[in-house]
Motif scaffolding. Sequence first.
Motif, PDB file in Angstrom:
ATOM      1  N   ARG A  51       0.703  -1.268   0.026  1.00  0.00           N
ATOM      2  CA  ARG A  51       0.233   0.137   0.173  1.00  0.00           C
ATOM      3  C   ARG A  51       0.722   1.400   0.037  1.00  0.00           C
ATOM      4  O   ARG A  51       0.227   2.228  -0.865  1.00  0.00           O
ATOM      5  N   LYS A  52       1.763   1.417   0.670  1.00  0.00           N
ATOM      6  CA  LYS A  52       2.679   2.673   1.008  1.00  0.00           C
ATOM      7  C   LYS A  52       3.610   2.842   0.023  1.00  0.00           C
ATOM      8  O   LYS A  52       3.733   2.148  -1.000  1.00  0.00           O
ATOM      9  N   ASN A  53       4.455   3.728   0.282  1.00  0.00           N
ATOM     10  CA  ASN A  53       5.517   4.142  -0.444  1.00  0.00           C
ATOM     11  C   ASN A  53       6.635   3.138   0.045  1.00  0.00           C
ATOM     12  O   ASN A  53       6.343   2.325   0.731  1.00  0.00           O
ATOM     13  N   ARG A  54       8.036   3.259  -0.533  1.00  0.00           N
ATOM     14  CA  ARG A  54       9.064   2.357   0.061  1.00  0.00           C
ATOM     15  C   ARG A  54      10.213   3.179   0.502  1.00  0.00           C
ATOM     16  O   ARG A  54      11.374   2.749   0.483  1.00  0.00           O
ATOM     17  N   ILE A  62       9.013  -0.601   6.455  1.00  0.00           N
ATOM     18  CA  ILE A  62       9.285   0.333   5.358  1.00  0.00           C
ATOM     19  C   ILE A  62       8.055   0.990   4.983  1.00  0.00           C
ATOM     20  O   ILE A  62       6.858   0.339   5.183  1.00  0.00           O
ATOM     21  N   GLY A  63       7.949   2.284   4.526  1.00  0.00           N
ATOM     22  CA  GLY A  63       6.922   2.979   3.957  1.00  0.00           C
ATOM     23  C   GLY A  63       6.134   3.939   4.759  1.00  0.00           C
ATOM     24  O   GLY A  63       5.959   3.742   5.911  1.00  0.00           O
ATOM     25  N   ARG A  64       5.609   5.100   3.950  1.00  0.00           N
ATOM     26  CA  ARG A  64       4.779   5.756   4.562  1.00  0.00           C
ATOM     27  C   ARG A  64       3.612   6.164   3.807  1.00  0.00           C
ATOM     28  O   ARG A  64       3.397   5.688   2.755  1.00  0.00           O
ATOM     29  N   ASP A  65       2.550   6.157   4.286  1.00  0.00           N
ATOM     30  CA  ASP A  65       0.962   6.411   3.645  1.00  0.00           C
ATOM     31  C   ASP A  65       1.193   7.548   3.247  1.00  0.00           C
ATOM     32  O   ASP A  65       0.861   8.580   3.876  1.00  0.00           O
ATOM     33  N   THR A  93       1.166   6.387  14.001  1.00  0.00           N
ATOM     34  CA  THR A  93       2.402   6.901  14.492  1.00  0.00           C
ATOM     35  C   THR A  93       3.359   5.659  14.520  1.00  0.00           C
ATOM     36  O   THR A  93       4.664   5.645  14.724  1.00  0.00           O
ATOM     37  N   ASN A  94       2.901   4.655  14.178  1.00  0.00           N
ATOM     38  CA  ASN A  94       3.467   3.214  14.010  1.00  0.00           C
ATOM     39  C   ASN A  94       4.091   2.918  12.549  1.00  0.00           C
ATOM     40  O   ASN A  94       3.240   2.594  11.694  1.00  0.00           O
ATOM     41  N   PRO A  95       5.388   2.980  12.258  1.00  0.00           N
ATOM     42  CA  PRO A  95       5.717   2.625  11.016  1.00  0.00           C
ATOM     43  C   PRO A  95       5.393   1.446  10.422  1.00  0.00           C
ATOM     44  O   PRO A  95       5.334   1.156   9.152  1.00  0.00           O
ATOM     45  N   CYS A  96       5.139   0.171  11.069  1.00  0.00           N
ATOM     46  CA  CYS A  96       4.496  -0.792  10.452  1.00  0.00           C
ATOM     47  C   CYS A  96       3.008  -0.737  10.239  1.00  0.00           C
ATOM     48  O   CYS A  96       2.445  -1.785   9.577  1.00  0.00           O
TER      49      CYS A  96
END
Length: 421
Positions: A232-235, A245-248, A266-269
Amino acid sequence: MRSIVFTSLFAAFATCTPTEVEADVVSYDGYKVFRVTTHGQTASVQETLSALPHDEWAHDIDHVDIAISPDQVEAFTALGLDYHVMHENLGNSIALEAASTTSWKRQADDPSWFSSYHSYQDHIEYFEDLQATFPNNSELITSGTSYQNRTIYGLHLYGDGGPGKPAVLYHGTVHAREWIAAPVVEYITLQLLQGYETGDTKTFLDKYDFYVFPIVNPDGFVYSQTTNRLWRKNRQPPPAGQTCIGRDINRNWEFAWNANGQGASTNPCSETYKGVKPSDAPENASLDGFLRKLRDSVGIKLYIDWHSYGQYILSPYGYSEDVLAPELSKWTATSSQVSNAIRDSSSRRTTFTYGPSGATLYITTGSAPDHVYSIGGADYSYTIELPDTGDYGFVLPPAQIRPTAEELWAGQKVLLGLLEQ
């Protein structure tokens, strides 16, 4: 003279050098996808499911859609929930989705383009070919590059009198796994170009400049095609000390980024990880910079963030279910007519639900439509969640690409005609 200066697209293509070493391909063989009917008790059902490893695809007041690995299916069925099966074997559905029965002829008007899904490079070439069919009234553009140095490419279209009119701005493939967004945006672009010659869309292009970005999350999109179909997110790498890895990038916009404790993580996972600060995703930063240039030079008449799935037309605000924008009645009336046009355009009678995002679906903070309305000054700002409503979800069969695109074009024709009301 053009009022905005954009980066050279061709130079960006030539220097694209992604650096990521791909991980092993994620297999979904044997996974099942269920729609759990919640009977208005979604939070309670989510709590029941929380003890079970699963991937939540979507939810609203009446249902939760989840993917379950083979070893958890028995435990899921033992919960006694009310459900139906969306994908009996998700791996098989993904394999069928990737299969192509046609060969694109590298012609912009070749209808076979909308019979299958395509690679990132093919999407670039398709937009190059579209621009070549309309060379005097269009230009290839870019907002910038992704974390892995891929171009966020697009097309700028304009009519008589040249560029410089109020903007219509489209963003597609914000979330990597939402493959239907790019071909729908491309089909709309093709209809705008073809209709200009016949006169059907001349009024739209003579009144507005269109800025179309079909894939604003290129790294995630490529990863979803090569490694993990449901990414879903970026890399972007995680913050120091973290591993996921990744942010929405649709939780990373400045407006209402930290409005409350809901709507982003706020959880990177988490799939909705909002980042360390607003616009710390390079994709978001470049899109925001582009947006502000439009705001300051020509103004933004309409913005649409194209997503899937669920069949919604959502207006601001997303960050609250209680705060209502002054323009809500205008947006709602317009959405109603767009929804009717989509429903009446084909025998499928596809129905779109509409309303303010936070109250209609769920809370989202740091989202694009809120930002483009509040910071970008857009007169109209929407999220459109494309089909379907629970048969296929993200893994929409290729046979549904063209019917979906045709229905959404019917809606866009009505929407574009209503912008001055």
